[in-house]
Structures are given as structure tokens and as C-alpha cells.
Design an enzyme around this catalytic site. Structure first.
Site, short mmCIF file in Angstrom:
data_model
loop_
_atom_site.label_atom_id
_atom_site.label_comp_id
_atom_site.label_asym_id
_atom_site.label_seq_id
_atom_site.Cartn_x
_atom_site.Cartn_y
_atom_site.Cartn_z
N ASP A 16 -55.48 -62.12 87.92
CA ASP A 16 -56.55 -63.08 88.17
C ASP A 16 -57.51 -62.66 89.28
O ASP A 16 -58.66 -63.09 89.29
CB ASP A 16 -55.99 -64.49 88.43
CG ASP A 16 -55.09 -64.56 89.66
OD1 ASP A 16 -54.55 -63.52 90.06
OD2 ASP A 16 -54.92 -65.67 90.20
N GLU A 60 -48.04 -51.77 85.89
CA GLU A 60 -48.83 -51.04 86.88
C GLU A 60 -48.24 -49.67 87.23
O GLU A 60 -48.97 -48.73 87.53
CB GLU A 60 -48.99 -51.87 88.16
CG GLU A 60 -49.88 -53.10 88.00
CD GLU A 60 -49.14 -54.34 87.50
OE1 GLU A 60 -49.78 -55.40 87.40
OE2 GLU A 60 -47.92 -54.22 87.21
N HIS A 112 -50.84 -67.80 95.73
CA HIS A 112 -49.86 -67.03 94.95
C HIS A 112 -50.10 -65.54 95.17
O HIS A 112 -51.18 -65.11 95.56
CB HIS A 112 -49.97 -67.37 93.46
CG HIS A 112 -51.31 -67.04 92.84
ND1 HIS A 112 -52.44 -67.78 93.09
CD2 HIS A 112 -51.67 -66.05 92.00
CE1 HIS A 112 -53.45 -67.27 92.42
NE2 HIS A 112 -53.02 -66.21 91.75
N HIS A 113 -49.10 -64.76 94.94
CA HIS A 113 -49.07 -63.31 95.16
C HIS A 113 -49.09 -62.95 96.65
O HIS A 113 -49.28 -61.78 96.98
CB HIS A 113 -50.25 -62.58 94.47
CG HIS A 113 -50.29 -62.73 92.98
ND1 HIS A 113 -49.21 -63.15 92.23
CD2 HIS A 113 -51.28 -62.49 92.08
CE1 HIS A 113 -49.54 -63.18 90.95
NE2 HIS A 113 -50.79 -62.79 90.83
N GLY A 170 -41.01 -36.05 91.81
CA GLY A 170 -39.87 -36.14 90.90
C GLY A 170 -39.44 -37.55 90.55
O GLY A 170 -38.24 -37.84 90.51
N ASP A 172 -33.78 -38.15 77.19
CA ASP A 172 -33.43 -39.46 76.63
C ASP A 172 -33.13 -40.50 77.70
O ASP A 172 -33.19 -41.70 77.45
CB ASP A 172 -32.26 -39.35 75.64
CG ASP A 172 -31.03 -38.66 76.23
OD1 ASP A 172 -31.06 -38.28 77.42
OD2 ASP A 172 -30.05 -38.49 75.48
N ASN A 217 -29.72 -35.52 74.91
CA ASN A 217 -28.54 -34.81 75.38
C ASN A 217 -27.58 -35.74 76.12
O ASN A 217 -26.84 -35.32 77.01
CB ASN A 217 -28.93 -33.60 76.25
CG ASN A 217 -29.82 -33.99 77.42
OD1 ASN A 217 -30.10 -35.17 77.64
ND2 ASN A 217 -30.26 -33.01 78.18
N GLY A 246 -27.77 -38.55 78.22
CA GLY A 246 -27.75 -39.05 79.59
C GLY A 246 -28.53 -38.22 80.59
O GLY A 246 -29.35 -37.38 80.23
N GLU A 291 -28.73 -35.08 86.98
CA GLU A 291 -27.85 -35.77 87.91
C GLU A 291 -26.40 -35.34 87.71
O GLU A 291 -25.64 -35.20 88.67
CB GLU A 291 -27.98 -37.28 87.75
CG GLU A 291 -29.14 -37.90 88.51
CD GLU A 291 -30.46 -37.79 87.75
OE1 GLU A 291 -30.47 -37.19 86.65
OE2 GLU A 291 -31.48 -38.28 88.26
#
Length: 570
Positions: free
Chosen positions: A39, A61, A124-125, A422, A452, A479, A481, A485
Site C-alpha cells: 500500500d 520480495e 501498520h508495518h 552463497g 533439488d 540427488n 538433499g 552440507e
């Protein structure tokens, strides 16, 4: 109010502030604005069509910020519009990434009226405490300039300065637009004079001295090489780099973040240098050099395969946007563009060393293998054979980002990745922005490789891609997951697992019909057949490929970098 009216009457050619802002964006090459309506920015958005700017309309956003980032990497600069508080904060991760990686985004935030802010109204916000400055303070540290358009008297000057700083310093700027300033009148005659986007000139005497020093070491070196990194791209020194490569004949290498900075089909190109994660033969060639012309270096952990560079500063000349360092002597307040231009003009003939051979041929063990499993060692040279000149190639932080090191690009390929920041999921949002820029530039092909796991954070941008009639080719590496990591920590831990998705059918959920084609590829033969399918290679619709690879397979560079990260984390 009376003083404002008097000032307005004194203007010979008054224009609304929002129109002035958007016409300046158009002037610097922006043709589409990313963001989400709210708004506090709705009335401003009405001005976009008047200024020949199209509205993208992203799903959130954060994705809009990622898209604006990639649009800027292709077009040179971009714009993002969010609303106060809730909208701008959702975009800050993307803006921080752009700041980190020197990407110029004009971030415009629609705000409550200036009077509401002065009165500290409970709107608001807000945080409910009357503090309307808290959010712009958050953005100050990840912006190279802030323009608070709270008065028509200085608004045009602030806009011009912010856009200039954004371009020159190649980093985001933060522009606030309160709702009562949208219709405020500013001097339209200023628009007759384009914003000066030229770099400040180097001090001639200082520049000549630095050039002499560089040439002294260059002409004395027995085995000099060129190493090009990301800031050569971000700070628009590629023309100077190209001429240096051409005239010198020196072996030329890029870093992972520098992919696409030089023509990889050029006879001087020697490959990607990333310390011990380099292409075969590259680390030996670079580390044996007695003088490295390092242009625009960003020596981060992922860019150096876990800080495994073996380059001594005593053998290095560093060229940057704000300084040049020759061995251990630093020359501040001097831009590399002017220095490189004079080096090219004044250098004598050199006797370059041979360039190590590099190609997209498969390793012998892969060429003779009858295994149909798609591995990284097999995939990335094949991708290099498939790519075309002028393609835009995006790779997500993870296996794709490291795998692309083993792909030799055709000429004029633009590579987009977020090696330093990253942020997981970046490349799916970025794909939308890059594809839009490609469409504006005559429909260059846009190609994305994403995992994925990563795509699950930002998959909604497939909807924005469809809405804007964009036609990228998206490869989802299935692959099972978060592979990068897993290599750092928690190989079998549940937090590195994901819920498998039916990726090929997701665009249909977003309303895709005859403007979409999905594929499932599980063998090498299937991928080879797909790459030779002429209809697949035409950019006439969104194409999404589920590309199945083993859970435990990864490029060598990723394994090295992950091991270094794991050791530091201990």
C-alpha cells in the site's frame, strides 16, 4: 505548504517526483522493475507505464531481490521496489548478497507520509514504537548510498547522486519514497542532462607512475600470466582485460567467480584457477609463474577452494577499482581501468609461455565407461559441448557451482553464481531476472542448474517466469538433499534430507499449459539424446529437466572446499 507552492511555481518544467525517478531509471538502461506491490508503493507503481518501464511482479520480495541481482549482472543495473518494513526486510538478504558481490541495484522503498513519520503514528508495518528510521538504518550498512526523498527541494539531486553511486561503485543504493512525495514537483529540465556515469579520472601523474612500475616488472618477468576475477566484471574492466589478453598473448586464467570474464574459446585461455581445486594442469601453470597480473580478485573461501591458493604476494600485481598493489607496495585512490589501458598501450612485445591445453573432452575413464549413471565428472564437459555462444548460465551454490569449473564456455557466455554470499535458492530467483534481461537483449538462452534442495526455497519464481512469458531451461539436479552440507557435516543426518518433489509437474500447478515442457532424465544416453533434440534447444517455452545424479557424487572442488569448511567449523 505555501513555500512548496511558491517553489513549484518557479519551476519552468515541473514533473512529479515519481516520474523523475523512473525516467532516470529508464535513462540508465533499466526496462523492467522487480518487486511486490504494497500500500505504500501502489500509487508510485502507476507511473511505471508512463516512463516505459514494465512491472515484473514477483511472488515475494526475497525472490524479487535475487531476480534484480541477476538482471543487473546481465543489463548493468536494476531496480527493485518494495513497501515499508515488511517488504523491504524480506528483500534484505538479496540486497546484502548484491552488496557483497558488487551488484548495482536501486532499491526503492515506499514509505508512509512524511507527516505520519514526524508524528510517530502507530501505523501498520511499523514496530509500534513511533520509530520510522529503524529500517533504513538496517539498510545503510548494505548500501553504498542512501537517498531519503523527504523534500522536493533536494529530491532530484539525491536521486541523481544515488543512481551515479550505484553505477560507479557497483553496489546497491537505498531510496525512500514517502507517499506524499510521489506527486511532489521537481525540476524536469534536469532530465535533459543525462546523469554523469563516467568514472572519476585517475591523477595523471600518479597513474603514469603506477603504469611505469607495472611495466618494469612485466617486462622483467620470465613467465607472467593473467588471472581474472569477479571485480573485473563488476567494475566494467572487461574491455581493458580483453585488449590486455589479446596484445600480450599471455596465458590467461579465471577464478570460479571470474567465469565468463574472458573469451574461453580464445587460444590464450588456460582454465579455472582455484588452488588445489583447479582444472588439471592449471594450478601448476599459475603457481609456477614469476608474475601474476591479478585483476579484480576476491579471495574468498569458495572462490579459492578453501583458501588453497599458492600464490605469493611478491609475485603478484593486484588491480582493483580503488587501488593497485604492486608486490607489497599499495597505490590507493587509483582505478584499474585507466592503468590497464595505458599498460596495454605501452607494453613491449612479450614472450609468453605455452598455454596448458583445455577442452570439453571427457576424461578417458569416462569416455570408455559403459555405466549409464550421470556423474559430475561426466556431466560438466558434456554441458560444455552443448552450450552455445551468448548463453547465460546460472549455477546454484552447491554441486553445480563447483561443477561448472570443468566446463569450457563458448564465446560471450555470461556466468551467474553467488559464490561469495552463497544464499541457498538464489539462482532460481536469479534465473527469472536473467531470463527477462535476455529477452530484452534479443532472447539469449538462459540456462539454470540448481539442486533439488535449493529450488525448494524459491520455486515460486517459476510462476513469475510463466507470467512474464520467459523461456529458460532449468535443470533440477535430483540427488536427494543438501549435498554440499552433507560433505561439510552430517552425512546421514535428517537435517540434510528433503521431501522429494514432482518437479516436472510443478509448473503445471502454476498454470503452465502449452508454454511449458517437462523432462525426466536418468541416464547418459537420455541426456545426450535431449541435447541433440533441436526442439529442446529452441528458446520458445519454459523447459524443466529433472536430472538424476547419485546422492554421494560431487565435483572434486566441492569436496576440497567442504573439507576445509568442516575443519574451520571445528
Amino acid at each position: 505548504m505555501a513555500s512548496t507552492d511558491i517553489a513549484t511555481r518557479e519551476l519552468k518544467n515541473p514533473v512529479d517526483l515519481a516520474e523523475y525517478l523512473f525516467r532516470r531509471l529508464h535513462e540508465v538502461g533499466i526496462r523492467a522493475v522487480h518487486g511486490v506491490p504494497g500500500d505504500y508503493n501502489l500509487v508510485a507503481l502507476d507511473y511505471l507505464p508512463k516512463c516505459d518501464l514494465s512491472w515484473v511482479g514477483n511472488c515475494n520480495e526475497l525472490n524479487a531481490g535475487y531476480a534484480a541481482d541477476a538482471y543487473a549482472r546481465v543489463k548493468g543495473i536494476s531496480a527493485l521496489i518494495t513497501t515499508f518494513g515488511v517488504g523491504e526486510l524480506s528483500a534484505l538478504n538479496a540486497i546484502a548478497g548484491a552488496y557483497s558481490e558488487f551488484v548495482p541495484i536501486v532499491h526503492i522503498v515506499g514509505q508512509p507520509t512524511t507527516q505520519s513519520q514526524k508524528d510517530g503514528m502507530l501505523l501498520h508495518h511499523t514496530l509500534g514504537n513511533g520509530d520510522f528510521n529503524v529500517f533504513n538504518k538496517m539498510s545503510e550498512g548494505i548500501s553504498c548510498a542512501v537517498a531519503r526523498l523527504n523534500s522536493p527541494h533536494d529530491a532530484a539531486t539525491l536521486i541523481d547522486n544515488a543512481i551515479r553511486e550505484c553505477w560507479i561503485r557497483s553496489r546497491p543504493v537505498y531510496v525512500t519514497l514517502p507517499t506524499d512525495m510521489i506527486h511532489a514537483k521537481v525540476d524536469g529540465d534536469r532530465l535533459k542532462t543525462p546523469i554523469d556515469l563516467s568514472l572519476p579520472k585517475n591523477d595523471p601523474e600518479k597513474e603514469d607512475y603506477v603504469v611505469d612500475v607495472v611495466l618494469k616488472y612485466l617486462h622483467a618477468a620470465k613467465n607472467p600470466i593473467i588471472l581474472v576475477d569477479a571485480c573485473a566484471i563488476r567494475h566494467r574492466a572487461l574491455e581493458e582485460v580483453r585488449d590486455l589478453v589479446e596484445k600480450s598473448g599471455l596465458p590467461t586464467f579465471v577464478t570460479p567467480m571470474g567465469k565468463g570474464a574472458v573469451n574461453e574459446s580464445h587460444k590464450n585461455f588456460g582454465g579455472v584457477y582455484a588452488g588445489t581445486g583447479s582444472n588439471p594442469g592449471v594450478s601448476e601453470a599459475v603457481e609456477a609463474s614469476d608474475l601474476i597480473l591479478s585483476i579484480g580478485a576476491i579471495k574468498s573461501d569458495f572462490n579459492t577452494a578453501g583458501f588453497t591458493y599458492r600464490i605469493g604476494q611478491l609475485n603478484t600485481i593486484d588491480f582493483h577499482s580503488t587501488y593497485v598493489r604492486v608486490r607489497y607496495s599499495e597505490y590507493p585512490d587509483i582505478n584499474m581501468k585507466g592503468v590497464l589501458r595505458k599498460v596495454v598501450q605501452q607494453m613491449k612485445a612479450l614472450s609468453p609461455a605455452p598455454v596448458p591445453p583445455i577442452n570439453n573432452r571427457l576424461p578417458e575413464e569416462e569416455k570408455s565407461s559403459t555405466d549409464q549413471t550421470i556423474t559430475h565428472k561426466w556431466l560438466w564437459p558434456i554441458v560444455g559441448q552443448w552450450l552455445k555462444e551468448n548463453d547465460i548460465v546460472l549455477t546454484e551454490t552447491g554441486t553445480a557451482n563447483f561443477g561448472i569449473w570443468d566446463t569450457r564456455f563458448p564465446a560471450n557466455v555470461t556466468a551467474i553464481s553467488q559464490v561469495l554470499w552463497g544464499s541457498i535458492g538464489y539462482s532460481m530467483g536469479a534465473c527469472q531476472g536473467a531470463a527477462l534481461a535476455a529477452k530484452e537483449l534479443n532472447n539469449r538462452r538462459t540456462i539454470l542448474f540448481i539442486g533439488d534442495g535449493s529450488i525448494q526455497l524459491t520455486v515460486q519464481e517459476l510462476s513469475t517466469i510463466l507470467k512474464n512469458k520467459l523461456n529458460p531451461i532449468v535443470f533440477v539436479i535430483c540427488n536427494d538433499g543438501y549435498t554440499i552440507e552433507r560433505y561439510i557435516h552430517g552425512w546421514d543426518a535428517g537435517y540434510n534430507d528433503i521431501q522429494p518433489w514432482d518437479f516436472a509437474n510443478i509448473p503445471k500447478v502454476f498454470g503452465a499449459k502449452d508454454n511449458y515442457q517437462g523432462y525426466r532424465i536418468k541416464t547418459r544416453d537420455e541426456l545426450n539424446q535431449l541435447f541433440t533434440d533441436e526442439s529442446f534447444n529452441v528458446s520458445d517455452k519454459l523447459r524443466l529437466v529433472e536430472l538424476y545424479m547419485p546422492r554421494d557424487d560431487a565435483p572434486a572442488g566441492l569436496k576440497l572446499t567442504a573439507a576445509a569448511a568442516a575443519k574451520r567449523n571445528e
